[in-house]
Design an enzyme around this catalytic site. Structure first.
Site, short mmCIF file in Angstrom:
data_model
loop_
_atom_site.label_atom_id
_atom_site.label_comp_id
_atom_site.label_asym_id
_atom_site.label_seq_id
_atom_site.Cartn_x
_atom_site.Cartn_y
_atom_site.Cartn_z
N GLU A 202 0.84 -1.20 0.00
CA GLU A 202 0.00 0.00 0.00
C GLU A 202 0.88 1.25 0.00
OE1 GLU A 202 -3.02 -0.53 -0.56
OE2 GLU A 202 -3.00 -2.65 -0.06
N HIS A 219 -7.64 1.32 13.79
CA HIS A 219 -8.63 0.26 13.62
C HIS A 219 -8.04 -1.09 14.03
CE1 HIS A 219 -11.96 -1.88 11.46
NE2 HIS A 219 -11.01 -2.80 11.34
N GLU A 220 -6.84 -1.40 13.53
CA GLU A 220 -6.23 -2.68 13.83
C GLU A 220 -5.93 -2.84 15.32
OE1 GLU A 220 -6.21 -5.01 11.80
OE2 GLU A 220 -6.67 -3.88 10.00
N HIS A 223 -8.67 -4.25 17.24
CA HIS A 223 -8.70 -5.71 17.17
C HIS A 223 -7.68 -6.32 18.11
CE1 HIS A 223 -11.53 -5.57 13.98
NE2 HIS A 223 -10.70 -5.22 13.02
N HIS A 229 -16.01 -6.11 15.00
CA HIS A 229 -16.49 -5.00 14.18
C HIS A 229 -17.83 -4.45 14.64
CE1 HIS A 229 -13.82 -6.31 10.65
NE2 HIS A 229 -13.30 -5.28 11.28
#
Length: 479
Positions: A202, A219-220, A223, A229
């Site tokens: 990326e 976001h990760e 987790h 989610h």
């Protein structure tokens, strides 16, 4: 399969080899196969864990309706163009479930002070920018919990973060990345180490171009801390990567409810779900942390890798030429061992090291990593026992010498020889006319010295000739 069942990720376009569906309701066989794969991957039958993948070739209209409802689409149970567009969009690689959700059995870290390590760096960004993005991402979660996150080196950290492309792991349950514009990252739950992997293919950036590292990492990390989610599109834990201004990326109340269900709220945010330090401060606290308060003073000021840091009580403001806004942080968010009350700070650029002083001790830090062997006593630098604290310090880039201020005297320290000059200490008032007898903070900027005393700062040129007096907070455009 057990380890794979607890694997999660922020994935990309599952149908990147397929053409975009025309704006008609005509559905091709390729579209049907795409939908089958999508629904079986992200809306599996419950078999003890919601993260079950299979290669079944079935097509379930009930699953399709569930998917449409989750993404806020018109629930028709039919494979229309809007539904296919949603299936082709960048998204996370785990099943979709409503509201915040934790992993099966709600695994979480058994301690509150966690460490993390960057195993490598992406060449897309400067190393300092990578570290800053990662730190800010952790800070979103530490602001609303009692968790703390400290960067360390090596592989002994609680959570290891790495960049890799394609096949990036020897773990058979760690699937390969799929190239650029596809899956951008994935992570494991606390039960399986909380590892975070980011796709090197990326284009990682610190702004809204390319893939914003801060946004994806935040976001990760959710987790890695144990969250699944959310179906709330404004939530950080919504599975789809939505490009936005990184300055506006924040936790949604749903994210906060989820993380606090595992770790509880921060002490400052107890019961109100507000970020740390943003509760209801007293009037005195508000006044002390209002940058444009006419009486604003600072405990310490220093440069750090192109930014300027201003310390006051337990807070720190960061002024960067790369940002139009001033970022305010808790000092402990950078250095958990230093909750506040910094007396002095300076950056020795030739050593890429920031030195922080508090009482009779000082710490050496690279970025926000306290170096081994610290704190040390200020007297190891050669100060007499009568000196109980350093009031201010400033590194002179032209001479590679540091000026230390304490009470009405100052010393000059040779960073190359690691020794104090023989003719020191000297009286501050004698060499810096107009400043008076004490200095609260000091900074060198564009060759000029700025000595702060209360709500005023005195500017001197490189030869220590007086230039002007300004308000201490004039750096922030305050009138």
């Amino acid at each position: 399969m057990k380890h794979f069942l607890l694997m999660i990720g922020l994935c990309g376009v599952l149908s990147r080899a397929l053409p975009v569906l025309p704006q008609t309701e005509e559905v091709t066989e390729e579209d049907v196969q795409l939908a089958k794969k999508y629904l079986n991957s992200y809306y599996p039958e419950p078999e003890g864990s919601p993260v079950i993948r299979n290669n079944h070739n079935s097509f379930d209209a009930n699953k399709l309706q569930q998917m449409q409802e989750f993404f806020g689409l018109k629930v028709t149970g039919k494979l229309d163009s809007g539904t296919l567009d949603a299936m082709k969009a960048p998204r996370c690689g785990v099943p979709d479930i409503g509201g915040f959700r934790t992993f099966p059995l709600s695994p979480k870290w058994p301690k509150k002070d966690l460490t993390y390590s960057l195993q490598n760096y992406t060449p897309d960004m400067a190393g300092a920018d990578v570290e800053e993005a990662i730190r800010r991402a952790w800070k979103l979660w530490s602001d609303v919990t009692s968790l703390s996150f400290t960067m360390v080196s090596g592989d002994s950290a609680d959570i290891l973060i790495s960049f890799g492309a394609r096949v990036h792991s020897t773990n058979p349950f760690d699937p390969p990345f799929d190239g650029p514009k596809g899956e951008v990252g994935h992570a494991f739950s606390p039960a399986h180490g909380g590892y975070v992997h980011l796709d090197e293919d990326e284009d990682w950036t610190r702004d809204a171009q390319g893939i914003n590292l801060f946004h994806v990492a935040a976001h990760e990390f959710g987790h890695s801390l144990g969250l699944f989610h959310s179906n709330i599109q404004e939530a950080l834990m919504f599975p789809k990567y939505i490009r936005s201004d990184p300055a506006k990326v924040k936790l949604h109340p749903d994210d906060i409810e989820g993380i606090q269900s595992l770790y509880g709220p921060s002490e400052e945010a107890e019961g109100d779900g507000q970020p740390s330090g943003s509760g209801s401060p007293t009037n005195a606290q508000e006044e002390a942390t209002d940058l444009c308060n006419p009486g604003q003073s600072f405990d310490a000021v220093t440069s750090l890798r192109g930014e300027t840091l201003f310390f006051k009580d337990s807070f720190m403001w960061r002024k960067s030429p790369a940002r139009s806004y001033i970022e305010k942080d808790q000092i402990s968010a950078f250095w958990p061992a230093l909750s506040g009350g910094i007396d002095a700070a300076y950056e020795a650029e030739n050593k890429d090291t920031l030195f922080l002083f508090k009482g009779e001790n000082y710490w050496a830090s690279k970025a926000n990593i306290i170096q081994p062997g610290f704190p040390k006593s200020i007297h190891t630098l050669g100060f007499p026992q009568s000196v109980k604290k350093i009031d201010a310090a400033v590194y002179d880039k032209s001479t590679k010498k540091t000026l230390f201020f304490s009470s009405d005297k100052y010393w000059r320290y040779d960073e190359t020889k690691n020794s104090i000059g023989m003719s020191y200490p000297r009286r501050i008032a004698a060499d810096f006319p107009g400043i008076g007898s004490t200095v609260d903070a000091a900074l060198q900027h564009n060759g000029h010295f700025y000595l702060f005393s209360g709500s005023k700062q005195h500017e001197f040129d490189s030869q220590r000739r007086f230039i002007s007096i300004k308000k201490s907070n004039s750096w922030f455009g305050c009138q």
